[in-house]
Design a protein around this motif. Structure first.
Motif, PDB file in Angstrom:
ATOM      1  N   LYS A 175      42.204  36.239  45.532  1.00  0.00           N
ATOM      2  CA  LYS A 175      43.393  36.841  46.145  1.00  0.00           C
ATOM      3  C   LYS A 175      43.971  35.983  47.262  1.00  0.00           C
ATOM      4  N   GLY A 176      43.335  34.843  47.544  1.00  0.00           N
ATOM      5  CA  GLY A 176      43.869  33.922  48.528  1.00  0.00           C
ATOM      6  C   GLY A 176      43.462  34.204  49.958  1.00  0.00           C
ATOM      7  N   HIS A 177      42.552  35.154  50.181  1.00  0.00           N
ATOM      8  CA  HIS A 177      42.153  35.489  51.546  1.00  0.00           C
ATOM      9  C   HIS A 177      41.265  34.421  52.181  1.00  0.00           C
ATOM     10  N   LEU A 178      40.663  33.561  51.363  1.00  0.00           N
ATOM     11  CA  LEU A 178      39.785  32.516  51.906  1.00  0.00           C
ATOM     12  C   LEU A 178      40.437  31.141  51.871  1.00  0.00           C
ATOM     13  N   TRP A 188      42.889  30.329  57.786  1.00  0.00           N
ATOM     14  CA  TRP A 188      42.067  30.005  58.948  1.00  0.00           C
ATOM     15  C   TRP A 188      42.794  29.063  59.908  1.00  0.00           C
ATOM     16  N   ASP A 189      43.839  28.433  59.430  1.00  0.00           N
ATOM     17  CA  ASP A 189      44.590  27.515  60.292  1.00  0.00           C
ATOM     18  C   ASP A 189      45.338  28.245  61.409  1.00  0.00           C
ATOM     19  N   ILE A 190      45.536  29.544  61.266  1.00  0.00           N
ATOM     20  CA  ILE A 190      46.278  30.277  62.296  1.00  0.00           C
ATOM     21  C   ILE A 190      45.552  30.238  63.632  1.00  0.00           C
ATOM     22  N   PHE A 191      44.232  30.017  63.598  1.00  0.00           N
ATOM     23  CA  PHE A 191      43.460  30.004  64.844  1.00  0.00           C
ATOM     24  C   PHE A 191      43.552  28.656  65.564  1.00  0.00           C
ATOM     25  N   GLY A 213      52.639  34.842  52.253  1.00  0.00           N
ATOM     26  CA  GLY A 213      53.021  36.189  51.841  1.00  0.00           C
ATOM     27  C   GLY A 213      51.930  37.235  52.033  1.00  0.00           C
ATOM     28  N   GLN A 214      50.816  36.877  52.689  1.00  0.00           N
ATOM     29  CA  GLN A 214      49.726  37.817  52.905  1.00  0.00           C
ATOM     30  C   GLN A 214      49.367  37.853  54.386  1.00  0.00           C
ATOM     31  N   TYR A 215      48.737  38.949  54.769  1.00  0.00           N
ATOM     32  CA  TYR A 215      48.295  39.100  56.153  1.00  0.00           C
ATOM     33  C   TYR A 215      46.820  38.703  56.260  1.00  0.00           C
ATOM     34  N   PRO A 216      46.475  37.888  57.253  1.00  0.00           N
ATOM     35  CA  PRO A 216      45.104  37.328  57.336  1.00  0.00           C
ATOM     36  C   PRO A 216      44.079  38.302  57.925  1.00  0.00           C
ATOM     37  N   TYR A 217      43.900  39.443  57.282  1.00  0.00           N
ATOM     38  CA  TYR A 217      42.950  40.424  57.799  1.00  0.00           C
ATOM     39  C   TYR A 217      41.510  39.925  57.711  1.00  0.00           C
ATOM     40  N   VAL A 218      41.166  39.294  56.595  1.00  0.00           N
ATOM     41  CA  VAL A 218      39.775  38.881  56.391  1.00  0.00           C
ATOM     42  C   VAL A 218      39.367  37.829  57.413  1.00  0.00           C
ATOM     43  N   SER A 219      40.173  36.779  57.570  1.00  0.00           N
ATOM     44  CA  SER A 219      39.815  35.725  58.515  1.00  0.00           C
ATOM     45  C   SER A 219      39.800  36.253  59.951  1.00  0.00           C
ATOM     46  N   THR A 220      40.720  37.143  60.277  1.00  0.00           N
ATOM     47  CA  THR A 220      40.748  37.705  61.631  1.00  0.00           C
ATOM     48  C   THR A 220      39.520  38.558  61.897  1.00  0.00           C
ATOM     49  N   ILE A 221      39.137  39.367  60.931  1.00  0.00           N
ATOM     50  CA  ILE A 221      37.945  40.212  61.090  1.00  0.00           C
ATOM     51  C   ILE A 221      36.698  39.348  61.258  1.00  0.00           C
ATOM     52  N   VAL A 222      36.594  38.280  60.475  1.00  0.00           N
ATOM     53  CA  VAL A 222      35.418  37.407  60.562  1.00  0.00           C
ATOM     54  C   VAL A 222      35.339  36.761  61.949  1.00  0.00           C
ATOM     55  N   VAL A 223      36.457  36.239  62.440  1.00  0.00           N
ATOM     56  CA  VAL A 223      36.457  35.545  63.732  1.00  0.00           C
ATOM     57  C   VAL A 223      36.169  36.529  64.874  1.00  0.00           C
ATOM     58  N   ILE A 224      36.862  37.656  64.884  1.00  0.00           N
ATOM     59  CA  ILE A 224      36.652  38.629  65.958  1.00  0.00           C
ATOM     60  C   ILE A 224      35.242  39.219  65.888  1.00  0.00           C
TER      61      ILE A 224
END
Length: 286
Positions: free
Chosen positions: A43-46, A51-54, A230-241
């Motif tokens: 689904k493109g979450h990984l 992860w570049d947003i950080f 086109g997607q919201y980075p919920y997975v990467s944000t949850i992992v980092v936080i």
């Protein structure tokens, strides 16, 4: 064949069966993790872009501010809960029935109310414009009640002779409690006290319900306001936080372990004073 307190020692067939169950269970967990990773990847979450947003300075600054806000609320709540815990524990052990009943009623009431409701009620009813203080006060009230029961158990675990000896020396009850019983109770219950402080640190995440900009609230804002492919980075944000939360809790636990070891060395490292005088060891008795 030796027996445990909780169960009989398994025989050869039971040992093989238990090992088989452990292997099958581990493989099942690994399979679930692999399936989850594959589905998230499809689904493109990984994707690396998630992860570049950080790497953006603005997002890093938001996370740093959220960590600082979380630590502020935790510091206030930790101090407040410990102070309230001591007062409530002393109140529950008071010789005056009204004080004892009042402390008991307070503890039972706020231990029964969900913490989220307590925080929200304080924010709406009293501190609408001060979300940090509302969060800190709610955490202090709930965790103070828990710390009070921990301290009360520690005080009751101190041998009765300690208090009786202090009273025999002419000390008042306040002096006995402050100078004799509470220090020993804190030393005995320190691991439990620190464990509850770790819970307090994690419970700061409930500040999102009153819009306090702690880590969870900041993570929600980052994930819902940033779009990648086109997607919201919920997975990467949850992992980092989540990793930040884990790191802070591990640091607090490490601090507790260090304090406990230091206290243990202090108790066991008492040196016997050598009598002063002529300085000749032949002058010592024996």
């Amino acid at each position: 064949m030796s027996a445990s307190v909780l169960y009989d020692t398994p025989g050869p067939k039971a040992t093989v069966r238990n090992r088989l169950y452990a292997v099958v269970g581990a493989l099942a967990i690994v399979a679930l993790l692999v399936i989850s990773v594959v589905r998230l990847s499809d689904k493109g979450h990984l994707a690396p872009e998630m992860w570049d947003i950080f790497n953006y300075a603005g997002i890093r600054q938001n996370i740093a501010d959220a960590v600082l806000a979380t630590l502020k609320a935790f510091g206030l709540a930790a101090v407040g809960s410990l102070i309230l815990g001591v007062l409530l524990a002393v109140g529950r052990l008071s010789d005056h029935k009204p004080v004892r009943w009042l402390a008991t009623a307070f503890i039972e009431l706020f231990r029964s109310i969900p913490l989220l409701i307590t925080i929200y009620a304080i924010w709406v009813g009293f501190l609408t414009d001060y979300s940090m203080w509302a969060l800190a006060l709610g955490l202090s009230v709930y965790n103070g009640c828990v710390q009070a029961e921990v301290l009360r158990a520690g005080i009751n675990s101190v041998p009765r002779g300690q208090g009786e000896a202090a009273y025999a020396l002419g000390m008042r009850k306040t002096q006995v409690m402050v100078g004799v019983l509470i220090p020993q109770a804190v030393r005995a219950m320190l691991p439990t006290i620190i464990s509850q402080l770790v819970v307090t640190l994690k419970d700061t995440s409930l500040g999102f319900i009153i819009l306090y900009p702690e880590l969870l609230q900041t993570a929600r804002l980052i994930a819902s306001n940033t779009q990648v492919n086109g997607q919201y980075p919920y997975v990467s944000t949850i992992v980092v936080i989540g990793a930040i939360y884990v790191g802070m809790c591990l640091l607090l636990s490490a601090l507790a372990t260090w304090i406990e070891k230091r206290g243990r060395r202090t108790r066991s490292g008492i040196k016997t004073a050598v009598p002063t005088g002529s300085g000749n060891t032949a002058d010592l008795p024996g």
